[in-house]
Enzyme design. Structure first.
Site, PDB file in Angstrom:
ATOM      1  N   ASN A 128     -20.215  55.879   2.211  1.00 31.31           N
ATOM      2  CA  ASN A 128     -19.688  55.221   3.411  1.00 31.31           C
ATOM      3  C   ASN A 128     -18.255  55.729   3.592  1.00 31.31           C
ATOM      4  O   ASN A 128     -17.357  55.346   2.850  1.00 31.31           O
ATOM      5  CB  ASN A 128     -19.716  53.703   3.255  1.00 31.31           C
ATOM      6  CG  ASN A 128     -19.184  52.977   4.482  1.00 31.31           C
ATOM      7  OD1 ASN A 128     -18.204  53.387   5.102  1.00 31.31           O
ATOM      8  ND2 ASN A 128     -19.817  51.863   4.835  1.00 31.31           N
TER       9      ASN A 128
ATOM     10  N   GLU B 208     -21.058  54.653   8.450  1.00 27.30           N
ATOM     11  CA  GLU B 208     -19.852  54.214   9.147  1.00 27.30           C
ATOM     12  C   GLU B 208     -19.042  55.415   9.647  1.00 27.30           C
ATOM     13  O   GLU B 208     -17.848  55.553   9.361  1.00 27.30           O
ATOM     14  CB  GLU B 208     -19.007  53.301   8.243  1.00 27.30           C
ATOM     15  CG  GLU B 208     -18.240  52.276   9.050  1.00 27.30           C
ATOM     16  CD  GLU B 208     -17.601  51.177   8.197  1.00 27.30           C
ATOM     17  OE1 GLU B 208     -16.765  50.457   8.765  1.00 27.30           O
ATOM     18  OE2 GLU B 208     -17.944  51.021   7.000  1.00 27.30           O
TER      19      GLU B 208
ATOM     20  N   ASP C  23     -25.536  52.005   2.579  1.00 25.47           N
ATOM     21  CA  ASP C  23     -24.750  50.787   2.430  1.00 25.47           C
ATOM     22  C   ASP C  23     -25.628  49.618   2.863  1.00 25.47           C
ATOM     23  O   ASP C  23     -25.838  49.389   4.050  1.00 25.47           O
ATOM     24  CB  ASP C  23     -23.488  50.884   3.293  1.00 25.47           C
ATOM     25  CG  ASP C  23     -22.598  49.659   3.189  1.00 25.47           C
ATOM     26  OD1 ASP C  23     -23.020  48.657   2.559  1.00 25.47           O
ATOM     27  OD2 ASP C  23     -21.497  49.675   3.765  1.00 25.47           O
TER      28      ASP C  23
ATOM     29  N   ASN D 179     -24.964  46.456   2.212  1.00 25.31           N
ATOM     30  CA  ASN D 179     -24.127  45.276   2.414  1.00 25.31           C
ATOM     31  C   ASN D 179     -24.688  44.042   1.719  1.00 25.31           C
ATOM     32  O   ASN D 179     -24.747  42.944   2.285  1.00 25.31           O
ATOM     33  CB  ASN D 179     -23.914  45.025   3.908  1.00 25.31           C
ATOM     34  CG  ASN D 179     -22.609  45.638   4.403  1.00 25.31           C
ATOM     35  OD1 ASN D 179     -21.585  45.600   3.715  1.00 25.31           O
ATOM     36  ND2 ASN D 179     -22.638  46.215   5.597  1.00 25.31           N
TER      37      ASN D 179
ATOM     38  N   ASP E 112     -23.714  49.780  -2.307  1.00 28.32           N
ATOM     39  CA  ASP E 112     -24.328  51.042  -1.898  1.00 28.32           C
ATOM     40  C   ASP E 112     -25.447  51.366  -2.894  1.00 28.32           C
ATOM     41  O   ASP E 112     -25.192  51.491  -4.092  1.00 28.32           O
ATOM     42  CB  ASP E 112     -23.285  52.155  -1.882  1.00 28.32           C
ATOM     43  CG  ASP E 112     -22.109  51.807  -0.971  1.00 28.32           C
ATOM     44  OD1 ASP E 112     -22.193  52.099   0.229  1.00 28.32           O
ATOM     45  OD2 ASP E 112     -21.123  51.226  -1.481  1.00 28.32           O
TER      46      ASP E 112
ATOM     47  N   ASP F  43     -12.766  52.894   1.584  1.00 27.67           N
ATOM     48  CA  ASP F  43     -12.807  51.784   0.641  1.00 27.67           C
ATOM     49  C   ASP F  43     -14.088  51.793  -0.194  1.00 27.67           C
ATOM     50  O   ASP F  43     -14.224  51.016  -1.135  1.00 27.67           O
ATOM     51  CB  ASP F  43     -12.622  50.426   1.340  1.00 27.67           C
ATOM     52  CG  ASP F  43     -13.383  50.310   2.643  1.00 27.67           C
ATOM     53  OD1 ASP F  43     -14.223  51.181   2.933  1.00 27.67           O
ATOM     54  OD2 ASP F  43     -13.152  49.337   3.389  1.00 27.67           O
ATOM     55  N   HIS F  44     -15.032  52.672   0.145  1.00 28.03           N
ATOM     56  CA  HIS F  44     -16.218  52.904  -0.681  1.00 28.03           C
ATOM     57  C   HIS F  44     -16.001  54.135  -1.547  1.00 28.03           C
ATOM     58  O   HIS F  44     -15.136  54.971  -1.251  1.00 28.03           O
ATOM     59  CB  HIS F  44     -17.454  53.154   0.190  1.00 28.03           C
ATOM     60  CG  HIS F  44     -17.913  51.965   0.949  1.00 28.03           C
ATOM     61  ND1 HIS F  44     -19.098  51.304   0.681  1.00 28.03           N
ATOM     62  CD2 HIS F  44     -17.369  51.309   2.007  1.00 28.03           C
ATOM     63  CE1 HIS F  44     -19.257  50.307   1.531  1.00 28.03           C
ATOM     64  NE2 HIS F  44     -18.219  50.292   2.343  1.00 28.03           N
TER      65      HIS F  44
END
Length: 257
Positions: A7, A34, A147, A149, A218, A247-248
């Site tokens: 991501n 993303e 991802d 989530n 993930d 941030d991933h």
């Protein structure tokens, strides 16, 4: 065959990070989420210059998924998760790569919960379960990757007591993920590392990366054809420490083909 998911949190804003990681790790196939870019703004020339072909399903400002391949032809199968004819969010992409069906996805976040966004997330998981069952019935090698989530268990989240009401950890979402896996899928990273603490996301705030205060959201889910062909896997944690990074962190597996 090395397959990765990442991501990127904005493919153009993080392009140099992505290219650096591709050069260092050289995965054969990469699923990106993303993108935060419309189709015409996807940096295909830079991707090709790095030695990769790509298909992508972009969206202005939000969402977006892509599949990159180095040395294997990408045969697109579809770019919409069935069951949502009015769904305009770019979150799903299917393609055949080296006779494996790769399903790249960016599952909705769902916050705030409860609420319309959370309801949309649960409907999305319902549609995913339906599609996943169909794919298993096809009897071909399939990987559901991206991802999701969701932190499936308390082992997958730093201080789980703080997340009980979050849309990534609410019991409804965890149950949806477990029901999906129970169809016959293998959580690849957990198979390789059944007891280890492994995180794939670290918030930009409160020095989360430095404190190892992360989430595992993930995932790779493997069809039975690939379960016994899983060789290795891991996370590239150091990428989270690079300048202007996502941030991933990238997550990867290796399978025998």
């Amino acid at each position: 065959m090395k397959i990765a998911t990442y991501n990127v949190n904005g493919v153009n804003g993080r392009l140099q990070v992505l290219l650096k990681w591709l050069e260092l790790t050289k995965p054969d196939v990469v699923c990106l989420q993303e993108l935060k870019a419309p189709n015409e703004k996807f940096p295909i020339e830079a991707i090709r210059a790095a030695g990769y072909d790509a298909i992508w399903h972009g969206q202005s400002r939000w969402n977006g998924v892509a599949i990159l391949s180095k040395g294997y032809e990408i045969k697109e199968v579809g770019r919409h998760l069935p069951g949502g004819d009015d769904d305009e969010q770019s979150r799903y992409l299917e393609a055949l790569v080296n006779d494996i069906l790769i399903c790249c996805m960016y599952v909705p976040n769902g916050n705030p919960a409860p609420g319309p966004k959370f309801d949309y997330k649960l409907r999305w998981y319902d549609r995913l379960q339906t599609r996943a069952k169909t794919l298993l019935n096809f009897g071909i090698p399939v990987i559901l990757v991206g991802d999701f989530n969701v932190m499936p268990t308390e082992k997958d989240v730093y201080k789980p007591e703080r997340w009980v009401n979050d849309a990534l950890f609410r019991i409804e979402v965890r149950e949806a993920f477990h029901s999906l896996v129970a169809q016959g899928w293998t959580d690849a990273i957990r198979k390789l590392f059944p007891t280890e603490t492994i995180y794939t996301f670290f918030d930009y705030f409160r020095n989360a990366y430095q404190r190892n205060a992360g989430l595992r959201i993930d995932h790779f889910l493997l069809s039975p054809h690939l379960d016994k062909k899983l060789l290795n896997g891991g996370v590239d944690l150091e990428v989270r420490g690079w300048e202007k990074t996502s941030d991933h962190v990238p997550v990867w597996i290796e399978i025998k083909v």
